[in-house]
Design a protein around this motif. Structure first.
Motif, mmCIF file in Angstrom:
data_model
loop_
_atom_site.group_PDB
_atom_site.id
_atom_site.type_symbol
_atom_site.label_atom_id
_atom_site.label_comp_id
_atom_site.label_asym_id
_atom_site.label_seq_id
_atom_site.Cartn_x
_atom_site.Cartn_y
_atom_site.Cartn_z
ATOM 1 N N GLY A 128 0.660 -1.884 0.238
ATOM 2 C CA GLY A 128 0.098 -0.014 0.379
ATOM 3 C C GLY A 128 0.289 1.596 -0.075
ATOM 4 O O GLY A 128 0.478 2.457 -0.673
ATOM 5 N N ALA A 129 2.531 0.955 0.769
ATOM 6 C CA ALA A 129 2.798 2.755 1.007
ATOM 7 C C ALA A 129 3.508 2.304 -0.647
ATOM 8 O O ALA A 129 3.493 3.666 -0.690
ATOM 9 N N ARG A 130 3.800 1.603 -1.052
ATOM 10 C CA ARG A 130 4.105 2.260 -2.528
ATOM 11 C C ARG A 130 3.414 1.745 -3.426
ATOM 12 O O ARG A 130 3.761 3.135 -4.784
ATOM 13 N N LEU A 131 2.089 1.962 -3.350
ATOM 14 C CA LEU A 131 0.739 2.086 -4.520
ATOM 15 C C LEU A 131 0.809 3.282 -4.266
ATOM 16 O O LEU A 131 0.696 4.231 -4.995
ATOM 17 N N ARG A 133 2.601 5.958 -3.062
ATOM 18 C CA ARG A 133 4.028 6.869 -3.244
ATOM 19 C C ARG A 133 4.348 7.424 -1.774
ATOM 20 O O ARG A 133 4.776 8.405 -2.062
ATOM 21 N N GLY A 134 4.294 6.638 -0.683
ATOM 22 C CA GLY A 134 4.946 7.091 0.856
ATOM 23 C C GLY A 134 3.694 6.206 1.445
ATOM 24 O O GLY A 134 2.877 5.686 1.869
ATOM 25 N N CYS A 135 4.430 6.043 2.900
ATOM 26 C CA CYS A 135 3.014 5.979 4.366
ATOM 27 C C CYS A 135 2.772 7.241 5.133
ATOM 28 O O CYS A 135 2.758 8.145 4.487
ATOM 29 N N THR A 136 3.092 6.495 6.420
ATOM 30 C CA THR A 136 2.097 7.420 7.283
ATOM 31 C C THR A 136 3.367 7.853 7.722
ATOM 32 O O THR A 136 3.038 10.035 8.408
ATOM 33 N N GLU A 264 3.250 15.535 -4.497
ATOM 34 C CA GLU A 264 2.681 15.322 -5.835
ATOM 35 C C GLU A 264 1.535 14.415 -5.608
ATOM 36 O O GLU A 264 1.238 13.310 -4.395
ATOM 37 N N THR A 265 -0.320 14.770 -6.030
ATOM 38 C CA THR A 265 -1.047 14.265 -6.588
ATOM 39 C C THR A 265 -1.608 13.065 -6.852
ATOM 40 O O THR A 265 -1.210 13.352 -8.155
ATOM 41 N N TRP A 266 -1.157 11.660 -6.584
ATOM 42 C CA TRP A 266 -2.064 11.128 -7.394
ATOM 43 C C TRP A 266 -3.147 10.662 -6.665
ATOM 44 O O TRP A 266 -3.061 9.210 -5.683
ATOM 45 N N LEU A 267 -4.849 10.724 -6.535
ATOM 46 C CA LEU A 267 -5.509 10.437 -6.337
ATOM 47 C C LEU A 267 -6.141 9.640 -5.754
ATOM 48 O O LEU A 267 -6.066 8.516 -4.633
ATOM 49 N N TRP A 268 -6.449 8.474 -6.755
ATOM 50 C CA TRP A 268 -6.825 6.966 -6.536
ATOM 51 C C TRP A 268 -5.945 6.418 -6.266
ATOM 52 O O TRP A 268 -6.842 5.042 -5.151
ATOM 53 N N PRO A 269 -5.086 6.459 -6.589
ATOM 54 C CA PRO A 269 -3.847 5.303 -6.247
ATOM 55 C C PRO A 269 -3.806 5.555 -4.700
ATOM 56 O O PRO A 269 -3.426 4.700 -4.088
#
Length: 377
Positions: A128-131, A133-136, A264-269
């Motif tokens: 999920g973090a890679r999808l 593009r970042g974690c908590t 940057e925003t990749w909204l749905w991913p």
């Protein structure tokens, strides 16, 4: 030991959140980068892949951008920060007598069951973090403090994913002019000096996380049952403090906001990745950054989680080609909340502060309804 309260108390969550927010601001101020954890774990995993199957790495566009050809995936600031996180977590735990080989788990399950779920949660967190593009750490904390739309969408998705599954797995846990900053560290300190700065930031990150109780999976999972609000309090206190410092420093001309890293925003991913991570959070009991602290203090469930996290990031690297179109969809670039709502930045900052206060009060109210008491903190 399965009680939520240890003999040696953790920091008050507002204190931990404030210090974490100050550290996050200093990270932006000094380096332009925020905090991170999963990205460093990912690069270490890719480095191992590159040692074992370099031809495969060179053929994968996703892996090649980190380790293709002569690229060294370990020569990156986030790797040093991850090392610092573990050193900081170890130092905090050592000072408070929490460095001992043990497994944090709920009273109704065995350590082996906890290990299995920690491993499964780590896989989901890694993927999920890679999808997303970042974690908590990199998305929610760092992106949230600088008002990234994608980061806020991700953060609420993480909580949504965790709360959606929490009831079903409750047995796991219940009872203008160029500003002075950010700096070009390499030009000022050289490569070695800049690495030491990242190492120091990571040390502070790990120390604060462990001191705030984030090396204890029981305390993290308790958020989703409203037994403790530590995760909410630390995260949103940190976001508010760092956000205020970032924009005050920008307004005073000390920090160039345009030069700091805004996710940057990749909204749905980001939303889907956040939901997956939320499920991984409640199953595994950790997020990438807190698992590093847990491992540093010799928690066995944290070790299984981190192992699962590595498997998750590796699984993403192998499967991203099949979902590449989705992974690169809904890209909105550097898109921040003032642009989304068409409001002045100062107004949005004020509203975020109000939102944090409302969430603190609202969640405490829910806690009183369920348990007849407020948060012990």
């Amino acid at each position: 030991m399965n009680e939520l309260s240890d003999k040696i108390r953790y920091w008050n969550p507002y204190v931990g959140g404030t210090l974490l927010g100050v550290l996050l601001f200093l990270s932006f101020f000094l380096t332009s980068h925020g905090l991170g954890a999963s990205g460093g774990v990912n690069r270490i995993a890719v480095a191992v892949q590159d040692l074992v199957v370099p031809e495969h790495v060179d053929k994968s566009p996703y892996l090649a951008q980190m380790a293709g050809g002569d690229l060294d995936p370990l020569r990156h600031w986030i790797v040093l920060e991850v090392v610092g996180v573990m050193l900081g977590g170890f130092a905090s735990g050592l000072l408070r007598g929490r460095v001992r080989l043990q497994t944090y788990h709920g009273p109704q399950i065995t350590p082996r069951t906890r290990w299995a779920f920690a491993f499964a949660g780590g896989i989901l967190m890694g993927y999920g973090a890679r999808l997303a593009r970042g974690c908590t750490s990199g998305q929610a904390l760092s992106g949230g403090a600088v008002l990234s739309v994608g980061s806020w969408a991700f953060m609420f998705a993480v909580f949504a994913g965790g709360y959606a599954l929490a009831w079903f797995v409750r047995r796991l846990w219940q009872p203008g002019a160029k500003a002075m900053a950010p700096f070009d560290l390499v030009a000022i300190l050289g490569v070695t000096g800049s690495y030491l700065v990242y190492l120091g930031i990571g040390f502070g990150f790990g120390f604060i996380l462990e001191s705030s109780g984030f090396g204890d999976s029981r305390k993290l999972a308790a958020q989703f049952y409203f037994r403790e609000l530590r995760v909410l309090k630390v995260m949103f206190t940190a976001i508010v403090v760092a956000m205020l410092l970032v924009f005050w420093a920008s307004a005073l001309g000390l920090l160039d906001y345009d030069d700091i890293m805004v996710k940057e925003t990749w909204l749905w991913p980001g939303i889907v990745g956040g939901l997956i991570m939320g499920v991984g959070f409640i199953l595994g009991g950790y997020c990438p950054g807190t698992s590093l602290v847990s491992v540093a203090t010799l928690k066995v469930d944290g070790m299984f989680f981190l192992l699962g996290h590595v498997v998750g990031v590796l699984a993403f690297g192998e499967s991203v080609g099949y979902i590449n179109e989705f992974w690169n969809s809904s890209h909105m670039g550097r898109f921040i909340l003032p642009e989304l709502f068409g409001l002045d930045t100062g107004v949005v900052v004020f509203l975020v502060v109000c939102l944090a206060i409302a969430m603190f009060l609202g969640f405490s109210w829910i806690q009183r309804i369920i348990y007849g008491r407020g948060d012990p903190e």
